[in-house]
Design a protein around this motif. Structure first.
Motif, PDB file in Angstrom:
ATOM      1  N   ARG A  95       0.830  -1.209   0.000  1.00 19.59           N
ATOM      2  CA  ARG A  95       0.000   0.000   0.000  1.00 19.59           C
ATOM      3  C   ARG A  95       0.868   1.263   0.000  1.00 19.59           C
ATOM      4  O   ARG A  95       0.610   2.211  -0.718  1.00 19.59           O
ATOM      5  N   GLY A  96       1.951   1.234   0.761  1.00 18.23           N
ATOM      6  CA  GLY A  96       2.791   2.430   0.853  1.00 18.23           C
ATOM      7  C   GLY A  96       3.827   2.532  -0.259  1.00 18.23           C
ATOM      8  O   GLY A  96       4.117   3.621  -0.757  1.00 18.23           O
ATOM      9  N   TYR A  97       4.376   1.384  -0.660  1.00 19.52           N
ATOM     10  CA  TYR A  97       5.558   1.437  -1.526  1.00 19.52           C
ATOM     11  C   TYR A  97       5.491   0.533  -2.749  1.00 19.52           C
ATOM     12  O   TYR A  97       6.471   0.360  -3.457  1.00 19.52           O
ATOM     13  N   GLY A  98       4.327  -0.074  -2.995  1.00 22.93           N
ATOM     14  CA  GLY A  98       4.193  -0.934  -4.175  1.00 22.93           C
ATOM     15  C   GLY A  98       3.770  -0.126  -5.390  1.00 22.93           C
ATOM     16  O   GLY A  98       3.129   0.922  -5.263  1.00 22.93           O
ATOM     17  N   LEU A  99       4.125  -0.640  -6.574  1.00 25.08           N
ATOM     18  CA  LEU A  99       3.751   0.061  -7.809  1.00 25.08           C
ATOM     19  C   LEU A  99       2.558  -0.639  -8.453  1.00 25.08           C
ATOM     20  O   LEU A  99       2.640  -1.803  -8.857  1.00 25.08           O
ATOM     21  N   ASP A 100       1.444   0.090  -8.527  1.00 21.24           N
ATOM     22  CA  ASP A 100       0.263  -0.432  -9.234  1.00 21.24           C
ATOM     23  C   ASP A 100      -0.027   0.494 -10.417  1.00 21.24           C
ATOM     24  O   ASP A 100       0.708   1.470 -10.649  1.00 21.24           O
ATOM     25  N   GLY A 101      -1.075   0.196 -11.153  1.00 17.32           N
ATOM     26  CA  GLY A 101      -1.381   0.967 -12.366  1.00 17.32           C
ATOM     27  C   GLY A 101      -1.638   2.446 -12.083  1.00 17.32           C
ATOM     28  O   GLY A 101      -1.182   3.316 -12.827  1.00 17.32           O
ATOM     29  N   ARG A 102      -2.337   2.716 -10.992  1.00 24.53           N
ATOM     30  CA  ARG A 102      -2.629   4.121 -10.675  1.00 24.53           C
ATOM     31  C   ARG A 102      -1.325   4.902 -10.480  1.00 24.53           C
ATOM     32  O   ARG A 102      -1.143   5.991 -11.004  1.00 24.53           O
ATOM     33  N   ARG A 103      -0.406   4.306  -9.739  1.00 27.25           N
ATOM     34  CA  ARG A 103       0.867   5.004  -9.486  1.00 27.25           C
ATOM     35  C   ARG A 103       1.698   5.100 -10.763  1.00 27.25           C
ATOM     36  O   ARG A 103       2.335   6.124 -11.017  1.00 27.25           O
ATOM     37  N   ARG A 104       1.717   4.046 -11.564  1.00 25.06           N
ATOM     38  CA  ARG A 104       2.474   4.074 -12.824  1.00 25.06           C
ATOM     39  C   ARG A 104       2.004   5.243 -13.700  1.00 25.06           C
ATOM     40  O   ARG A 104       2.810   5.919 -14.345  1.00 25.06           O
ATOM     41  N   ASP A 105       0.711   5.506 -13.674  1.00 27.44           N
ATOM     42  CA  ASP A 105       0.175   6.581 -14.512  1.00 27.44           C
ATOM     43  C   ASP A 105       0.544   7.986 -14.031  1.00 27.44           C
ATOM     44  O   ASP A 105       0.256   8.966 -14.707  1.00 27.44           O
ATOM     45  N   LEU A 106       1.192   8.071 -12.875  1.00 23.23           N
ATOM     46  CA  LEU A 106       1.661   9.385 -12.412  1.00 23.23           C
ATOM     47  C   LEU A 106       2.956   9.798 -13.110  1.00 23.23           C
ATOM     48  O   LEU A 106       3.359  10.965 -13.076  1.00 23.23           O
ATOM     49  N   LEU A 107       3.630   8.821 -13.737  1.00 22.41           N
ATOM     50  CA  LEU A 107       4.903   9.109 -14.422  1.00 22.41           C
ATOM     51  C   LEU A 107       4.669  10.058 -15.594  1.00 22.41           C
ATOM     52  O   LEU A 107       3.536  10.231 -16.053  1.00 22.41           O
ATOM     53  N   ALA A 108       5.740  10.626 -16.117  1.00 18.49           N
ATOM     54  CA  ALA A 108       5.666  11.426 -17.347  1.00 18.49           C
ATOM     55  C   ALA A 108       5.072  10.534 -18.446  1.00 18.49           C
ATOM     56  O   ALA A 108       5.182   9.296 -18.357  1.00 18.49           O
ATOM     57  N   PRO A 109       4.475  11.114 -19.499  1.00 17.24           N
ATOM     58  CA  PRO A 109       3.772  10.303 -20.509  1.00 17.24           C
ATOM     59  C   PRO A 109       4.582   9.117 -21.059  1.00 17.24           C
ATOM     60  O   PRO A 109       4.053   8.032 -21.217  1.00 17.24           O
ATOM     61  N   ASN A 110       5.864   9.295 -21.313  1.00 20.77           N
ATOM     62  CA  ASN A 110       6.635   8.154 -21.810  1.00 20.77           C
ATOM     63  C   ASN A 110       7.513   7.529 -20.730  1.00 20.77           C
ATOM     64  O   ASN A 110       8.489   6.841 -21.035  1.00 20.77           O
ATOM     65  N   GLY A 111       7.156   7.764 -19.483  1.00 21.45           N
ATOM     66  CA  GLY A 111       7.964   7.253 -18.373  1.00 21.45           C
ATOM     67  C   GLY A 111       7.983   5.728 -18.354  1.00 21.45           C
ATOM     68  O   GLY A 111       7.006   5.074 -18.728  1.00 21.45           O
ATOM     69  N   ILE A 112       9.092   5.155 -17.924  1.00 12.11           N
ATOM     70  CA  ILE A 112       9.235   3.683 -17.986  1.00 12.11           C
ATOM     71  C   ILE A 112       9.415   3.063 -16.596  1.00 12.11           C
ATOM     72  O   ILE A 112       9.798   3.738 -15.642  1.00 12.11           O
ATOM     73  N   VAL A 113       9.132   1.757 -16.556  1.00 11.26           N
ATOM     74  CA  VAL A 113       9.190   1.000 -15.303  1.00 11.26           C
ATOM     75  C   VAL A 113      10.299  -0.055 -15.400  1.00 11.26           C
ATOM     76  O   VAL A 113      10.327  -0.845 -16.339  1.00 11.26           O
ATOM     77  N   LEU A 114      11.203  -0.041 -14.409  1.00 12.07           N
ATOM     78  CA  LEU A 114      12.299  -1.023 -14.385  1.00 12.07           C
ATOM     79  C   LEU A 114      12.243  -1.845 -13.092  1.00 12.07           C
ATOM     80  O   LEU A 114      11.740  -1.371 -12.064  1.00 12.07           O
ATOM     81  N   HIS A 115      12.789  -3.041 -13.158  1.00 12.47           N
ATOM     82  CA  HIS A 115      12.973  -3.892 -11.970  1.00 12.47           C
ATOM     83  C   HIS A 115      14.146  -4.813 -12.293  1.00 12.47           C
ATOM     84  O   HIS A 115      14.170  -5.419 -13.363  1.00 12.47           O
ATOM     85  N   PRO A 116      15.126  -4.934 -11.364  1.00  8.71           N
ATOM     86  CA  PRO A 116      16.304  -5.754 -11.699  1.00  8.71           C
ATOM     87  C   PRO A 116      16.014  -7.253 -11.694  1.00  8.71           C
ATOM     88  O   PRO A 116      16.800  -8.038 -12.250  1.00  8.71           O
ATOM     89  N   GLY A 117      14.891  -7.651 -11.069  1.00 10.72           N
ATOM     90  CA  GLY A 117      14.585  -9.064 -10.937  1.00 10.72           C
ATOM     91  C   GLY A 117      15.479  -9.700  -9.888  1.00 10.72           C
ATOM     92  O   GLY A 117      16.547  -9.169  -9.601  1.00 10.72           O
ATOM     93  N   PRO A 118      15.097 -10.805  -9.289  1.00  8.66           N
ATOM     94  CA  PRO A 118      13.785 -11.429  -9.440  1.00  8.66           C
ATOM     95  C   PRO A 118      12.694 -10.607  -8.727  1.00  8.66           C
ATOM     96  O   PRO A 118      12.976  -9.967  -7.718  1.00  8.66           O
TER      97      PRO A 118
END
Ligand code: ASP
Length: 308
Positions: free
Chosen positions: A240-263
Motif C-alpha cells: 500500500r505504501g511502496y508498491g507500484l500499481d497501475g494508478r501510481r504508474r500513470d503518475l509518471l511522465a507520458p513516456n515514463g518507464i518501469v524497471l525492476h532488476p529481478g527477481p
C-alpha cells in the motif's frame, strides 16, 4: 578502462559513457547476423565464480562471454571444494594456476571481489557483492534508460523499496548521478541505510508525490533473505505504501518507464499488471544485460576497440 570492474562508483563519466557506447556498437555489430557471435575473445578464459544464488546474472555473463567466443567455466560454491571449507584465497590461487583471464565474482560478503582482485592476475568483475555494489546491473539499467529517454542528463529517476539491502540501489544512484540524472530514493525509514543523507540522491517517503512527472521508476526487490527482523508490519501494508500499481504508474511522465532488476516479488513491490504492462522494460533489461556485459568483458580483456 580500469583493470577491474568492482564498483559503479569507480567509473567516471567518460568511462561509463564509453562502456555504454561500446555496448551500443556491439548491439549494432550483432544485429541481423545469423550467427550472433563475435570472434574477439577467442582463446581467452572467463570464470564465473558464484558463491551466491543467481539466475539471470550468471547466465547473462555466460552468454556474453560465449558471444565473444571466450571459453567459459562456471563455478558455483555448491558442489565445489568451498563446501569442504576451502577459503576464497585458495580458490583464487586455483583459478590463477589454471590461467583464468577474467573472473566474474558474486559473493554474499561485501568486498569479496575486491579482495579477490589482489590475489589473481586476471581481470575481476563484480557480479554483486553483499549489500555493496552490482555495477553491471547499473550499467544495463543506464543503457536501457538511455535508449528510452534519449539521454540521462537531468532526467528524473525514482528508485523505490528495499534500499537498505540493495546493491542495485547503491550502484544505480552512483552511476546515474555520474551520468547527470537526478535520483530520488523512496522507502520506508526502516529500509534506508544509515548515512543515506550523504548519497547523491534526494530521499522521500511519499511515493505518489515522487512519481509525478518522473521519467522512470525502478522498483527494488524486498530482500527477505537478508532480513533478520521485521522491517514493515505486513506485506499488504508495504504494498500500500511502496508498491507500484497501475494508478501510481500513470503518475509518471507520458513516456515514463518501469524497471525492476529481478527477481520480482509479484504482488508485493509491483503488481503483475504493471510488471507485464505498458511502459515496462523489465524483459528488455535482461536482453540489454547480455550486451552490456559483452562490452565490459570486451573492454577489460581486449583493451582496444579495433576488432569490433
Ligand atoms: N538480482 C539483483 C541482485 O543480485 C537484485 C535482487 O536480487 O534483488 O542484486
Amino acid at each position: 578502462m580500469p583493470r577491474h570492474l568492482l564498483a559503479a562508483g569507480d567509473l567516471d563519466r567518460p568511462t561509463a559513457e564509453h562502456l555504454l557506447d561500446t555496448a551500443a556498437r556491439i548491439e549494432q555489430a550483432i544485429a541481423g547476423r545469423e550467427v550472433r557471435k563475435l570472434p574477439t575473445l577467442r582463446g581467452r578464459t572467463v570464470v564465473n565464480l558464484f558463491f551466491e544464488d543467481s539466475t539471470r546474472t550468471r547466465i547473462s555473463f555466460e552468454l556474453a562471454a560465449k558471444r565473444l567466443s571466450a571459453d567459459v567455466i562456471n563455478f558455483s560454491a555448491k558442489g565445489s571444494s568451498v563446501s569442504k571449507g576451502e577459503s576464497l584465497k585458495d580458490t583464487a590461487w586455483t583459478l590463477q594456476a589454471m590461467g583464468a583471464d577474467a573472473v566474474v565474482c558474486r559473493h554474499s560478503s561485501s568486498g569479496a571481489p575486491q579482495q579477490l582482485s589482489a590475489w589473481v592476475d586476471g581481470h575481476v568483475v563484480n557480479a554483486g557483492d553483499g549489500t555493496h555494489e552490482h555495477p553491471t546491473q547499473a550499467l544495463l539499467d543506464a543503457y536501457t534508460l538511455r535508449r528510452h529517454l534519449g539521454g540521462l542528463q537531468d532526467r528524473r529517476i525514482v528508485i523505490v523499496g528495499d534500499v537498505l539491502h540493495s546493491r542495485v540501489a547503491r550502484s544505480n544512484v552512483l552511476l546515474l548521478r555520474t551520468l547527470g540524472a537526478d535520483v530520488t530514493l523512496v522507502a520506508p525509514p526502516t529500509l534506508l541505510p544509515v548515512g543515506v543523507s550523504d548519497w547523491p540522491a534526494t530521499v522521500s517517503y511519499d511515493l505518489d508525490r515522487a512519481l509525478v512527472g518522473a521519467d522512470a521508476v525502478m522498483m527494488l526487490r524486498v530482500q527477505q533473505e537478508r532480513m533478520q527482523g521485521a522491517f514493515f508490519p505486513t506485506a499488504r501494508e508495504y504494498s500500500r505504501g511502496y508498491g507500484l500499481d497501475g494508478r501510481r504508474r500513470d503518475l509518471l511522465a507520458p513516456n515514463g518507464i518501469v524497471l525492476h532488476p529481478g527477481p520480482m516479488n509479484r504482488g508485493m513491490e509491483i503488481t503483475p499488471q504493471v510488471a507485464d504492462g505498458a511502459n515496462s522494460v523489465i524483459v528488455e533489461q535482461v536482453t540489454n544485460g547480455v550486451t552490456v556485459r559483452m562490452a565490459v568483458l570486451y573492454l577489460l580483456l581486449s583493451g582496444s576497440e579495433g576488432a569490433l
